[in-house]
Scaffold this motif. Structure first.
Motif, PDB file in Angstrom:
ATOM      1  N   GLY A 159      43.775 -44.334  50.550  1.00 27.24           N
ATOM      2  CA  GLY A 159      45.201 -44.304  50.222  1.00 27.24           C
ATOM      3  C   GLY A 159      45.552 -44.929  48.887  1.00 27.24           C
TER       4      GLY A 159
ATOM      5  N   ILE B  53      52.129 -36.828  49.602  1.00 24.87           N
ATOM      6  CA  ILE B  53      51.430 -37.449  50.729  1.00 24.87           C
ATOM      7  C   ILE B  53      52.319 -37.352  51.968  1.00 24.87           C
ATOM      8  CG2 ILE B  53      50.333 -39.562  51.584  1.00 24.87           C
ATOM      9  CD1 ILE B  53      50.295 -40.412  48.496  1.00 24.87           C
ATOM     10  N   ASP B  54      51.857 -36.624  52.979  1.00 26.06           N
ATOM     11  CA  ASP B  54      52.585 -36.479  54.236  1.00 26.06           C
ATOM     12  C   ASP B  54      51.909 -37.384  55.265  1.00 26.06           C
ATOM     13  OD1 ASP B  54      53.571 -35.708  56.743  1.00 26.06           O
ATOM     14  OD2 ASP B  54      53.969 -33.657  56.073  1.00 26.06           O
ATOM     15  N   HIS B  55      52.488 -38.571  55.482  1.00 28.19           N
ATOM     16  CA  HIS B  55      51.864 -39.546  56.377  1.00 28.19           C
ATOM     17  C   HIS B  55      51.913 -39.090  57.827  1.00 28.19           C
ATOM     18  CE1 HIS B  55      51.282 -42.612  53.265  1.00 28.19           C
ATOM     19  NE2 HIS B  55      52.447 -42.209  52.762  1.00 28.19           N
TER      20      HIS B  55
ATOM     21  N   VAL C 214      54.712 -41.475  48.740  1.00 30.74           N
ATOM     22  CA  VAL C 214      54.842 -40.091  49.220  1.00 30.74           C
ATOM     23  C   VAL C 214      54.668 -39.051  48.115  1.00 30.74           C
ATOM     24  CG1 VAL C 214      56.271 -40.662  51.228  1.00 30.74           C
ATOM     25  CG2 VAL C 214      57.368 -40.226  49.004  1.00 30.74           C
TER      26      VAL C 214
ATOM     27  N   GLY D  72      49.176 -36.511  58.124  1.00 31.91           N
ATOM     28  CA  GLY D  72      47.882 -36.938  57.575  1.00 31.91           C
ATOM     29  C   GLY D  72      47.349 -35.949  56.554  1.00 31.91           C
TER      30      GLY D  72
ATOM     31  N   LYS E 159      56.014 -46.565  51.867  1.00 39.27           N
ATOM     32  CA  LYS E 159      54.743 -45.832  51.791  1.00 39.27           C
ATOM     33  C   LYS E 159      54.821 -44.833  50.640  1.00 39.27           C
ATOM     34  CE  LYS E 159      53.698 -45.966  56.754  1.00 39.27           C
ATOM     35  NZ  LYS E 159      53.585 -45.142  57.979  1.00 39.27           N
TER      36      LYS E 159
ATOM     37  N   ASN F 190      46.368 -49.742  47.917  1.00 39.17           N
ATOM     38  CA  ASN F 190      46.955 -49.590  49.254  1.00 39.17           C
ATOM     39  C   ASN F 190      46.726 -50.810  50.135  1.00 39.17           C
ATOM     40  OD1 ASN F 190      48.420 -48.163  51.210  1.00 39.17           O
ATOM     41  ND2 ASN F 190      46.549 -47.423  52.183  1.00 39.17           N
TER      42      ASN F 190
END
Length: 568
Positions: free
Chosen positions: A392, A539-541, A457, A544, A455, A83
Motif C-alpha cells: 500500500g 485505489i478501491d479499498h 484513493v 481490494g 486512506k 502506508n
C-alpha cells in the motif's frame, strides 16, 4: 482515443492502445508514459520490491526512452506515501542555482530580456541537477533493493537498444533547434533524424550508469561525471563549478494539504507552486459546486477558466523559494481569501480585471514587490509516473529536463542531456523569483495523492509546465464531480488558461460551449493542442482493487499485478 496523437487509429489499434493504457491489479500497479519503463517497474514489484524501488528503476529507464523529457541531468519531485507510518513526504530534487548566477543573468547589454530560445539553450540556463539525489535519499530511507540492481534494467535497455517511438520522433521534428552539437550528432546520425521504429543504442549513457552502479550517486556530484559536466558547461558559457555540484542540497518536505468535497489532498510544496495552485483552484471551484453542470457545458468551462486565471495571477505574484522569501501560503488558502477571490466570477462574461489579490491580509508577513515578466516562454515538457506496491505504499514522481531536450547540451562521452531549469527564474529581476545563488526557481510540478477517510484513493500527476496544474485538477474534478472512471477522467478533453484571456484547448471539447465562451469575451487558440499527460492509479479499498490508467497523448502503459505473480 488516438486523436491527440495527431494520427487516426484503426479500431484494432485503438483497442490495443486502450488495453495497454489501462490495467487492474490487486497487489501492485505501475503507470508510466513508456512501455519499457512500465515493464521495468512491474518487474521490480514482481521481484518483491516496493514502490520506491520501482520508482528509482523507472526514472533510470525513462532517461533511456524519454530523453527529451527527463534524465539524470534534470530534477524532480518524488512524493512517497509510507502506508505503515501513514506519512507523506516529498523528496525535493529540484534544481538549484550555481554560485555564479545573478539576478540580471537573462538581460543583454541594453538590459533587454534575451530571447527565450537563446537564453534557454545556453550554458547559463543549466541548474544543478537534483533528481539523482532525490532518488538516492528516498531509496536510502524506504528502499529494499540496491541501487546497482535498480540501474541494471536501464543499462540493459541502453546497451541492447530501444525503439524510437512516435513521441521521440515528433519531438525531434519539432524541437531539433534546441539540440547542441553533441546531441544533434547523436539524434541526427549522418544529418538525418531518427524515425519511429529505428533502434537507438546508448553506449555512453550505459557507461555513465555503470559508473553510478559501481560508485553510487555521489559519483555524479564528484569525480569524472562532475568534471565532464563542468567542462562542457564552461565551453557553453555556463556558471557551474565542481564545488556547486558537490554542495547540492536536497530537502525532504511536507506536502501542501487541502480539502475538496470530503477528500484530503496532499500535493507538492514550494518551491513548486503546483500543489498550492491546484488546491487553490479546487477551493474556488468548491464555492460553485461543479457537479451540477455537465462535463462539456459552457458553465463548467467558464468556472474552471476563471478559477485558473485567479489562481495563476496569485501564483505569478507570490511563488518563490521558501528558503529565500516568506510566502503567503496560509493566506492564499484561507477560506475568507478564497471567498473574496470567488466574488470575481460572475457568469456574465470574462472578468477583464482579474489580477493577483492580497493574501497577506490573512497572515503575518511582508509582501515583496511584484515584477511583471515577459510572456515569451515556450511550453515545457516533463514526465510523470506513479507506483503502488503490495504493502500500500505509493511513489509519485514528476521529473524533467525542463523544455524538450533541456538546454540541448549533451555531456560529451556520457550520453545525457542537461536541463535548462534556470530559465524558470524571472528574466526581469527584482521579484520574489529572481535568480540568486543556491536558490531554486519556481516549478509547477504537482505529484498529488487524494485521501478519503484517511486512506489513499487516488495518485496522479502530469507533465506540461504550467499546464500541469490544469491537467491535475481537471482529472480530479472529472473523478469527483463528474463521476467518471479513471480512464475517462484522463481522456476528457482539457482546457488551460493562465492569467490572461487566451485559452488552450484539446480536440473534443464542445464546440457549442466554446462558442458560448467566445461570446463572453474569451479567446481560444486557433488550433487545438495536447495538454499534459496524466498518469494515475485509483485505489478501491472496498474491492481490494487497483485501477491504473495512462494518458493516450503518449505511449503510456499501465501494468497491474496480483499476489500470485510476486516471488516470495
Amino acid at each position: 482515443m488516438g486523436y491527440r496523437r495527431g494520427k487516426s487509429l484503426s479500431n484494432d489499434m485503438e483497442k490495443q492502445s486502450h488495453e495497454r493504457e489501462t490495467a487492474v491489479g490487486t497487489a501492485g500497479m505501475v503507470v508510466s508514459p513508456h512501455p519499457v519503463a512500465t515493464d521495468i517497474g512491474e518487474k521490480i514489484l514482481k521481484e518483491g520490491g516496493n514502490a520506491v524501488d520501482a520508482a528509482v528503476a523507472i526514472q533510470f529507464a525513462l532517461n533511456v526512452v524519454e530523453p527529451m523529457m527527463t534524465g539524470i541531468g534534470g530534477s524532480g519531485f518524488l512524493m512517497v506515501y509510507d502506508n505503515k507510518k501513514k506519512d507523506v513526504k516529498i523528496y525535493d530534487g529540484h534544481t538549484r542555482a550555481p554560485k555564479g548566477v545573478h539576478p540580471e543573468m537573462f538581460l543583454d547589454d541594453n538590459r533587454e530580456v534575451i530571447d527565450f530560445r537563446k537564453r534557454s539553450t545556453h550554458g547559463t540556463a543549466v541548474g544543478i541537477p537534483g533528481i539523482l539525489k532525490a532518488m538516492d535519499t528516498a531509496l536510502e530511507e524506504h528502499g529494499t533493493k540496491s541501487l546497482a540492481d535498480l540501474i541494471q534494467p536501464a543499462i540493459d535497455a541502453a546497451e541492447s537498444g530501444v525503439q524510437v517511438n512516435w513521441v521521440l520522433e515528433e519531438a525531434l521534428q519539432n524541437f531539433h533547434y534546441r539540440l547542441g552539437k553533441e546531441a544533434k550528432a547523436f539524434y541526427f546520425p549522418e544529418g538525418k533524424p531518427l524515425n519511429e521504429g529505428d533502434s537507438l543504442v546508448k553506449e555512453h549513457l550505459a557507461k555513465t550508469f555503470r559508473i553510478l552502479q559501481n560508485k553510487g550517486i555521489s559519483a555524479f556530484y564528484e569525480g569524472e561525471i562532475a568534471e565532464a559536466i563542468v567542462a562542457n558547461l564552461k565551453e557553453e558559457g555556463g556558471f557551474m563549478t565542481l564545488e556547486d555540484l558537490k554542495n547540492y542540497r536536497l530537502t525532504v518536505d511536507e506536502p501542501i494539504w487541502g480539502e475538496y468535497k470530503g477528500y484530503k489532498i496532499a500535493s507538492s510544496a514550494p518551491p513548486s507552486a503546483g500543489g498550492l495552485t491546484v488546491i487553490q483552484i479546487l477551493k474556488v471551484l468548491e464555492k460553485f459546486d461543479l457537479s451540477q453542470y455537465d462535463a462539456k457545458s459552457w458553465e463548467k468551462y467558464y468556472l474552471i477558466t476563471e478559477a485558473m486565471r485567479l489562481a495563476f495571477a496569485d501564483k505569478i505574484a507570490y511563488s518563490g523559494d521558501p528558503e529565500f522569501s516568506d510566502l503567503p501560503i496560509k493566506g492564499l488558502l484561507h477560506d475568507d481569501y478564497i471567498g473574496e477571490r470567488a466574488k470575481a466570477v460572475s457568469f456574465e462574461r470574462r472578468n477583464d480585471a482579474i489580477d493577483y489579490g492580497n493574501p497577506w491580509k490573512y497572515q503575518e508577513g511582508e509582501p515583496k514587490q511584484v515584477i511583471r515578466q515577459p510572456d515569451d516562454m515556450e511550453k515545457s515538457e516533463t514526465t510523470h509516473f506513479t507506483v503502488v506496491d503490495q504493502w500500500g505504499n505509493i511513489a509519485a514522481c514528476t521529473s524533467t529536463v525542463e523544455h524538450p531536450f533541456g538546454s540541448g547540451i549533451m555531456v560529451k562521452g556520457y550520453g545525457f542531456l542537461l536541463n535548462n531549469e534556470l530559465t524558470d527564474f524571472d528574466a526581469n529581476p527584482g521579484g520574489i523569483n529572481e535568480a540568486q545563488p543556491d536558490k531554486r526557481p519556481v516549478s509547477c510540478k504537482s505529484p498529488t495523492i487524494l485521501f478519503k477517510d484517511d486512506k489513499p484513493v487516488l495518485t496522479l500527476g502530469s507533465p506540461g509546465g504550467p499546464t500541469i496544474i490544469g491537467s491535475v485538477f481537471q482529472t480530479i474534478v472529472n473523478v469527483i464531480d463528474h463521476k467518471m472512471n479513471l480512464k475517462e477522467a484522463i481522456e476528457e478533453p482539457r482546457i488551460f488558461a493562465s492569467s490572461g484571456p487566451l485559452i488552450e484547448w484539446e480536440p473534443g471539447i464542445s464546440m457549442e460551449a466554446k462558442g458560448e465562451m467566445e461570446s463572453k469575451g474569451f479567446e481560444f487558440g486557433d488550433e487545438p493542442s495536447r495538454i499534459g499527460n496524466v498518469q494515475a492509479i485509483q485505489i478501491d479499498h472496498g474491492k481490494g482493487r487497483l485501477y491504473g490508467a495512462a494518458d493516450s497523448s503518449r505511449e503510456g502503459k499501465a501494468a497491474g499485478i496480483t499476489e500470485n505473480q510476486i516471488k516470495s
